[in-house]
Scaffold this motif. Sequence first.
Motif, PDB file in Angstrom:
ATOM      1  N   MET A   1      25.727 -34.171 -65.527  1.00 27.71           N
ATOM      2  CA  MET A   1      26.416 -33.850 -67.205  1.00 27.71           C
ATOM      3  C   MET A   1      27.321 -32.619 -66.343  1.00 27.71           C
ATOM      4  SD  MET A   1      24.404 -30.374 -69.181  1.00 27.71           S
ATOM      5  CE  MET A   1      25.788 -29.764 -70.263  1.00 27.71           C
ATOM      6  N   THR A   2      28.659 -32.954 -67.711  1.00 27.48           N
ATOM      7  CA  THR A   2      29.661 -32.609 -67.026  1.00 27.48           C
ATOM      8  C   THR A   2      30.132 -31.289 -68.030  1.00 27.48           C
ATOM      9  OG1 THR A   2      30.859 -34.172 -66.133  1.00 27.48           O
ATOM     10  CG2 THR A   2      32.276 -32.538 -67.064  1.00 27.48           C
ATOM     11  N   HIS A   3      30.082 -30.236 -67.001  1.00 27.24           N
ATOM     12  CA  HIS A   3      30.349 -29.099 -68.250  1.00 27.24           C
ATOM     13  C   HIS A   3      32.426 -29.587 -68.317  1.00 27.24           C
ATOM     14  CE1 HIS A   3      26.276 -27.387 -67.690  1.00 27.24           C
ATOM     15  NE2 HIS A   3      27.102 -27.845 -66.115  1.00 27.24           N
ATOM     16  N   HIS A   4      32.869 -28.961 -69.672  1.00 26.44           N
ATOM     17  CA  HIS A   4      34.082 -29.101 -70.366  1.00 26.44           C
ATOM     18  C   HIS A   4      34.404 -27.543 -70.047  1.00 26.44           C
ATOM     19  CE1 HIS A   4      34.365 -33.754 -70.786  1.00 26.44           C
ATOM     20  NE2 HIS A   4      33.242 -33.301 -70.847  1.00 26.44           N
ATOM     21  N   PHE A   5      35.517 -26.797 -68.948  1.00 26.37           N
ATOM     22  CA  PHE A   5      36.332 -26.103 -69.437  1.00 26.37           C
ATOM     23  C   PHE A   5      37.394 -25.743 -69.544  1.00 26.37           C
ATOM     24  CE2 PHE A   5      37.411 -21.386 -68.409  1.00 26.37           C
ATOM     25  CZ  PHE A   5      36.393 -20.835 -68.512  1.00 26.37           C
ATOM     26  N   ALA A   6      38.057 -25.398 -70.947  1.00 26.55           N
ATOM     27  CA  ALA A   6      39.034 -25.475 -71.764  1.00 26.55           C
ATOM     28  C   ALA A   6      40.001 -23.666 -71.484  1.00 26.55           C
ATOM     29  CB  ALA A   6      39.557 -25.794 -72.717  1.00 26.55           C
ATOM     30  N   ALA A   7      40.689 -23.801 -71.035  1.00 25.29           N
ATOM     31  CA  ALA A   7      41.636 -22.835 -70.258  1.00 25.29           C
ATOM     32  C   ALA A   7      42.998 -22.365 -70.959  1.00 25.29           C
ATOM     33  CB  ALA A   7      41.656 -21.932 -68.240  1.00 25.29           C
ATOM     34  N   ARG A   8      42.950 -21.898 -72.073  1.00 23.31           N
ATOM     35  CA  ARG A   8      44.240 -21.517 -73.008  1.00 23.31           C
ATOM     36  C   ARG A   8      44.605 -20.780 -72.375  1.00 23.31           C
ATOM     37  NH1 ARG A   8      41.532 -22.266 -79.001  1.00 23.31           N
ATOM     38  NH2 ARG A   8      40.858 -24.130 -78.794  1.00 23.31           N
ATOM     39  N   LEU A   9      46.564 -20.732 -72.114  1.00 24.60           N
ATOM     40  CA  LEU A   9      46.987 -20.156 -71.983  1.00 24.60           C
ATOM     41  C   LEU A   9      47.475 -19.054 -72.585  1.00 24.60           C
ATOM     42  CD1 LEU A   9      48.670 -19.838 -69.349  1.00 24.60           C
ATOM     43  CD2 LEU A   9      50.688 -20.825 -70.659  1.00 24.60           C
ATOM     44  N   GLY A  10      47.459 -18.896 -73.681  1.00 23.30           N
ATOM     45  CA  GLY A  10      47.737 -18.066 -74.620  1.00 23.30           C
ATOM     46  C   GLY A  10      47.788 -18.093 -76.350  1.00 23.30           C
ATOM     47  N   PRO A  11      48.319 -17.241 -77.175  1.00 19.96           N
ATOM     48  CA  PRO A  11      47.387 -17.688 -78.517  1.00 19.96           C
ATOM     49  C   PRO A  11      48.516 -19.121 -79.444  1.00 19.96           C
ATOM     50  CG  PRO A  11      49.138 -15.757 -78.237  1.00 19.96           C
ATOM     51  CD  PRO A  11      48.809 -16.140 -76.849  1.00 19.96           C
ATOM     52  N   LYS A  12      48.976 -19.337 -78.155  1.00 21.45           N
ATOM     53  CA  LYS A  12      50.368 -20.506 -79.468  1.00 21.45           C
ATOM     54  C   LYS A  12      49.386 -22.218 -78.817  1.00 21.45           C
ATOM     55  CE  LYS A  12      54.229 -19.036 -77.655  1.00 21.45           C
ATOM     56  NZ  LYS A  12      55.321 -18.853 -77.229  1.00 21.45           N
ATOM     57  N   ASP A  13      49.044 -21.881 -78.069  1.00 19.18           N
ATOM     58  CA  ASP A  13      47.607 -22.493 -77.039  1.00 19.18           C
ATOM     59  C   ASP A  13      46.381 -23.008 -77.785  1.00 19.18           C
ATOM     60  OD1 ASP A  13      46.984 -24.481 -75.366  1.00 19.18           O
ATOM     61  OD2 ASP A  13      47.255 -23.486 -73.636  1.00 19.18           O
ATOM     62  N   GLY A  14      46.831 -24.212 -79.080  1.00 17.43           N
ATOM     63  CA  GLY A  14      45.515 -24.361 -79.548  1.00 17.43           C
ATOM     64  C   GLY A  14      44.651 -25.543 -79.104  1.00 17.43           C
ATOM     65  N   PHE A  15      45.129 -25.564 -77.329  1.00 14.94           N
ATOM     66  CA  PHE A  15      44.590 -26.935 -77.300  1.00 14.94           C
ATOM     67  C   PHE A  15      43.091 -27.142 -77.342  1.00 14.94           C
ATOM     68  CE2 PHE A  15      42.961 -29.239 -73.417  1.00 14.94           C
ATOM     69  CZ  PHE A  15      43.559 -30.592 -72.902  1.00 14.94           C
ATOM     70  N   GLU A  16      42.485 -28.036 -77.133  1.00  8.68           N
ATOM     71  CA  GLU A  16      40.970 -29.069 -77.187  1.00  8.68           C
ATOM     72  C   GLU A  16      41.410 -30.044 -76.596  1.00  8.68           C
ATOM     73  OE1 GLU A  16      39.205 -28.318 -80.980  1.00  8.68           O
ATOM     74  OE2 GLU A  16      39.635 -26.625 -81.359  1.00  8.68           O
ATOM     75  N   PRO A  17      40.408 -30.300 -75.590  1.00  8.09           N
ATOM     76  CA  PRO A  17      40.126 -31.852 -75.220  1.00  8.09           C
ATOM     77  C   PRO A  17      38.741 -32.562 -75.779  1.00  8.09           C
ATOM     78  CG  PRO A  17      38.716 -29.468 -73.868  1.00  8.09           C
ATOM     79  CD  PRO A  17      39.358 -29.337 -74.928  1.00  8.09           C
ATOM     80  N   ARG A  18      39.568 -33.886 -75.541  1.00  9.64           N
ATOM     81  CA  ARG A  18      38.281 -34.913 -75.838  1.00  9.64           C
ATOM     82  C   ARG A  18      37.177 -34.912 -74.894  1.00  9.64           C
ATOM     83  NH1 ARG A  18      42.563 -39.589 -78.293  1.00  9.64           N
ATOM     84  NH2 ARG A  18      43.172 -37.630 -80.609  1.00  9.64           N
ATOM     85  N   VAL A  19      36.304 -34.348 -75.603  1.00  9.85           N
ATOM     86  CA  VAL A  19      35.116 -35.190 -75.104  1.00  9.85           C
ATOM     87  C   VAL A  19      34.029 -35.512 -75.348  1.00  9.85           C
ATOM     88  CG1 VAL A  19      35.240 -32.984 -73.213  1.00  9.85           C
ATOM     89  CG2 VAL A  19      34.295 -32.807 -75.786  1.00  9.85           C
ATOM     90  N   PRO A  20      33.207 -36.173 -74.654  1.00  9.39           N
ATOM     91  CA  PRO A  20      32.248 -36.953 -75.466  1.00  9.39           C
ATOM     92  C   PRO A  20      30.991 -35.894 -76.663  1.00  9.39           C
ATOM     93  CG  PRO A  20      31.801 -37.860 -72.821  1.00  9.39           C
ATOM     94  CD  PRO A  20      32.871 -36.329 -72.854  1.00  9.39           C
TER      95      PRO A  20
END
Length: 441
Positions: A1-20
């Motif tokens: 099992m892979t744990h996906h961990f998204a660390a956003r830089l600031g309030p303007k960072d809306g990044f969301e990774p594509r994960v299974p």
Amino acid sequence: MTHHFAARLGPKDGFEPRVPADAGRLYVAELDSLLRSGHGRTAGRVEAVLRSHGRNASVRSRDLLRLAVAVYCADLMTPRRQSYDRWTRHIRLYLALEEPDPWQAEGEALTRLLRFLTGDHWELDIRPGDPEPWPASPEDDDSRGFDTVCLFSGGLDSFVGALDLLSREQRAVLVGHYARGSGATSVSQAAVGEIVQDRYGSAHAPLLRYFVSPPRQPGRDRENTTRGRSLMFLALGVATAEAFGARRLVVAENGLISLNVPLTSTRLGSLSTRTTHPHFIDMFRGLLRAVGLEVELELPYRFKTKGEMLRECSEPDLLMEGLPSTISCAHPEAMRFAGAPNTHCGYCLACMIRRAAVEAAGLKDPTRYVYPDPSSLSGKSAVDLKVLRLALARYAKKPPRMADLLRAGPLPGTDDERMQLLGVYRRGIDELRAFLASQGL
């Protein structure tokens, strides 16, 4: 099992990774909200602490801090028991940085460093970010003239290191870290920091205490091994050195603890950190050079036991004054169930190494231990003692060899340096053996 961990830089960072679809996504709060003031908390934030001394973190050291804090958060927020072997996790970290190019170029080196530090499989996905600018800080004339920064954990080794350093150089910046729930660490840092500053003055020995703590995650369990904290503590030291124009970062840790040799074959997954293991330090030094952070790490006690550090301390009177306020215990907060929170248990391996060192140095130990008599231990509280006795019995038949040290990791350096490491390990074991004998064990 892979744990996906998204660390956003600031309030303007809306990044969301594509994960299974069947993979859980775990987000940490924006990284800069854990480092900067103005996000619900000011006291202890890196930006605020540095600004109070007329300093600011460089872009490169800010990125190191973001990396380290993201690793620290991912480590704490991913329980090991969710893994197939209840230890080794697979963590994919998505991380935004101001200047990602040098870190991307060192991606393989970074993953090797993290794997050794935490014992997990790591993947890094580093991308460019657009953080809010950190405000420039006015230069503070009183903060000039510091060549050295010293990590100051509140532990006994770091206290001795600060005393020895200041007795020689008279000026050094001390760096501490505390987090939510680490009451013993915070109390100890403040107490022994006051002793140091009473002797040398706060202008000559400023203590910068940083509060960096992962955000609360309601309903989520936390991991308690906290190996990732080691990288963050070093990163705080490097960022402080860069901010003050210092070129040296002193890490005071005795050689026995640094080597972290498993006492038995079943303890390869030890809960102990690898903060100052020679292999980790060698990799971390290489990373700093590769990304252009010109701070030299020094480990002046890597060839000394804890007992030798105490015996040779340059300020014996201050040592005895501060010794009971330092903390060495692996789980002092757990002693609240015994009615003595933030107190040494007396029976964990870290406590026994401390007690053996004080005895080896010929000092009278003023420390309060909740369970001072090892012979009275039973159940879980006796586990470390049993393991230690097994190791001592084995070493009585066959003294520690280089192969024992290599079980904990590679040993860089010359043949002479490796033999010195073997020597310090043997002497550290002798201190423990003498302590148990003095206890009738």
